[in-house]
Each structure stands twice: as C-alpha cells, then as structure tokens.
Enzyme design. Sequence first.
Site, PDB file in Angstrom:
ATOM      1  N   LYS A   1     146.595 -31.023  82.670  1.00 26.50           N
ATOM      2  CA  LYS A   1     146.410 -32.114  83.628  1.00 26.50           C
ATOM      3  C   LYS A   1     144.907 -32.335  83.792  1.00 26.50           C
ATOM      4  O   LYS A   1     144.181 -31.365  84.072  1.00 26.50           O
ATOM      5  CB  LYS A   1     147.035 -31.682  84.953  1.00 26.50           C
ATOM      6  CG  LYS A   1     146.811 -32.615  86.129  1.00 26.50           C
ATOM      7  CD  LYS A   1     147.770 -32.208  87.240  1.00 26.50           C
ATOM      8  CE  LYS A   1     147.644 -33.104  88.445  1.00 26.50           C
ATOM      9  NZ  LYS A   1     148.852 -33.022  89.287  1.00 26.50           N
TER      10      LYS A   1
ATOM     11  N   ARG B   1     152.659 -28.748  99.372  1.00 23.56           N
ATOM     12  CA  ARG B   1     151.594 -28.945 100.365  1.00 23.56           C
ATOM     13  C   ARG B   1     152.138 -29.083 101.770  1.00 23.56           C
ATOM     14  O   ARG B   1     151.373 -29.291 102.708  1.00 23.56           O
ATOM     15  CB  ARG B   1     150.788 -30.216 100.042  1.00 23.56           C
ATOM     16  CG  ARG B   1     150.127 -30.195  98.698  1.00 23.56           C
ATOM     17  CD  ARG B   1     149.270 -31.427  98.485  1.00 23.56           C
ATOM     18  NE  ARG B   1     149.040 -31.636  97.067  1.00 23.56           N
ATOM     19  CZ  ARG B   1     148.434 -32.694  96.562  1.00 23.56           C
ATOM     20  NH1 ARG B   1     147.998 -33.647  97.354  1.00 23.56           N
ATOM     21  NH2 ARG B   1     148.279 -32.815  95.254  1.00 23.56           N
TER      22      ARG B   1
ATOM     23  N   GLU C   1     156.969 -34.781  90.621  1.00 23.93           N
ATOM     24  CA  GLU C   1     156.321 -33.518  91.000  1.00 23.93           C
ATOM     25  C   GLU C   1     156.228 -33.477  92.519  1.00 23.93           C
ATOM     26  O   GLU C   1     155.542 -34.290  93.130  1.00 23.93           O
ATOM     27  CB  GLU C   1     154.914 -33.499  90.371  1.00 23.93           C
ATOM     28  CG  GLU C   1     154.022 -32.362  90.816  1.00 23.93           C
ATOM     29  CD  GLU C   1     152.569 -32.592  90.364  1.00 23.93           C
ATOM     30  OE1 GLU C   1     152.340 -33.256  89.319  1.00 23.93           O
ATOM     31  OE2 GLU C   1     151.664 -32.123  91.058  1.00 23.93           O
TER      32      GLU C   1
HETATM   33  O1  LIG Z   1     148.215 -34.418  91.901  1.00 21.47           O
HETATM   34  C1  LIG Z   1     147.482 -34.789  92.654  1.00 21.47           C
HETATM   35  C2  LIG Z   1     147.106 -35.869  93.460  1.00 21.47           C
HETATM   36  O2  LIG Z   1     147.322 -35.668  94.795  1.00 21.47           O
HETATM   37  C3  LIG Z   1     147.529 -37.201  93.015  1.00 21.47           C
HETATM   38  O3  LIG Z   1     146.413 -37.950  93.097  1.00 21.47           O
HETATM   39  P1  LIG Z   1     146.416 -39.364  93.787  1.00 21.47           P
HETATM   40  O4  LIG Z   1     146.945 -39.147  95.188  1.00 21.47           O
HETATM   41  O5  LIG Z   1     145.001 -39.769  93.771  1.00 21.47           O
HETATM   42  O6  LIG Z   1     147.324 -40.236  92.990  1.00 21.47           O
HETATM   43  C1  LIG Z   2     146.565 -31.986  92.214  1.00 28.65           C
HETATM   44  C2  LIG Z   2     147.536 -31.200  91.496  1.00 28.65           C
HETATM   45  O1  LIG Z   2     147.474 -31.012  90.339  1.00 28.65           O
HETATM   46  C3  LIG Z   2     148.597 -30.609  92.200  1.00 28.65           C
HETATM   47  O2  LIG Z   2     148.662 -30.780  93.410  1.00 28.65           O
HETATM   48  O3  LIG Z   2     149.410 -29.937  91.576  1.00 28.65           O
END
Ligand SMILES: O=C[C@H](O)COP(=O)(O)O
Ligand SMILES: CC(=O)C(=O)O
Length: 215
Positions: free
Chosen positions: A137, A53, A49
């Site tokens: 999620k 960002r 994924e």
């Molecule tokens: O999907 C979202 C997050 O940024 C992933 O979380 P993490 O960085 O704590 O693994």
């Molecule tokens: C945190 C999350 O679900 C995303 O960035 O898509």
Amino acid sequence: MSDAIAGKQASVERVLRLGPVVAVVVVRELAHAVPLARALVAGGVKAVEVTLRTPVALDAIRAIAAEVEGVALGAGTLLAPRDFDAALAAGATFAVSPGSSPLLLDAADDSALPYLPGAATATEAMTLAERGYRWQKFFPAVPAGGVEYLKSLASPLPGIGFCATGGVSASATPAWLALPNVVAVGGSWLTPHDLVAAGNWPAIAALAREAAALR
Ligand SMILES: O=C[C@H](O)COP(=O)(O)O
Ligand SMILES: CC(=O)C(=O)O
C-alpha cells in the site's frame, strides 16, 4: 521468499484486482456495518477494508462476515501483532496497515491472513520486497508525493505493485490507475461520515457505482 508468503501475496493480488477501488471504512456505530457494506457491494465495490480505529470495528467485521455476500473483507489499521489474530477471528480475509514494523511483519509471517503492508519511500518498499511483499500500500499517497512520486519508483522498482491510498479522490483515480505500478487505489471518499450517519445507503451505493466504473 517463502511459499507461505507467496501464497498470501497471491491472495492480496486477487483482492486488489477485484476492482479499481478498495473502500476504506471507519465504522462508528455497529448498526451501520452491514447496510454500509451491502451498499458498497451493491454499487460494485467488492473490496472493503474496515479500519480497526473504533471500538466497534472488530464487531463490525464479524457482522459483515456473517451477513454480507460477495465482499472481500479486510481489516485495516493493524498496528500491533495481536491485531492479526483478532482480525482473523472476526472474519477478515486480508489485513492492511499504514506502514509496517519488524514486529508486525513477524506476526504476519505467523498469521494465515494475507497482508498488505504500507510503504511511503523507496527504502520502505525495498525492505518489504526483501521479505516477500510484492504488493504494497502506498500510504499516505498524496501527502507522500502523489502520482509523480510513485511514477518515479516504477522504473527502479519494477517488481512492486501498489494500492495508492491516502488523499485519493474519484477524480484523481484515473491518473493513479494509469501508472504501471498501481493496481488499485484505496479511499474513504465512498463512505463520507455525513451519509453514513444519516443512513443514506442509496447515496453510498451511488458513490460505489461511480468508483467501480473508474479506469
Ligand atoms: O487507509 C487509509 C486512509 O484513512 C484512507 O485515506 P483517505 O481517508 O484519505 O481516503
Ligand atoms: C491507513 C492504512 O493503511 C490503514 O489504516 O490500514
């Protein structure tokens, strides 16, 4: 539930069952995108994924879609309805967001992209289930309550399966995967910023190999 959502949710389920871990990636430099994705796939992590960002995120998705074989490529951090069209046009094959909103869910209904929306409470999970989302999620998994919290949702909400993401580590993954309502976890620990910045793809492939073997 409409047939369209059911079909897209079946695609989400297939992605989540590709392996125990979905790699959540922040690409800061476009040149990193392809070797990073290749390293993850080489290590056995097939679901990646790329979060929307950074300014290069959509170009990163375009490059990976064009050049990397064997990857289920998602776009993450969808926050606005227009992100669905942008992610689909770039070549993403699924979409993820940290939470959801009525506008995003309407956009997801209108999009061909399979969608994994985020939920952090029983009410959010139930609201998504009402709109046909059996796969969700759980985010942010650890700060929102961790393994014990999600475990307590399994019995009252037996129809919902989660990808637990947010603060999850390799060492904690087996405890998450042991829950009856968790099908996979997501995490960024496979792609630490220092290794990516250094272009240390063998080290990232090794982290991916370790993640792909977790049970
Ligand atoms: O999907 C979202 C997050 O940024 C992933 O979380 P993490 O960085 O704590 O693994
Ligand atoms: C945190 C999350 O679900 C995303 O960035 O898509």
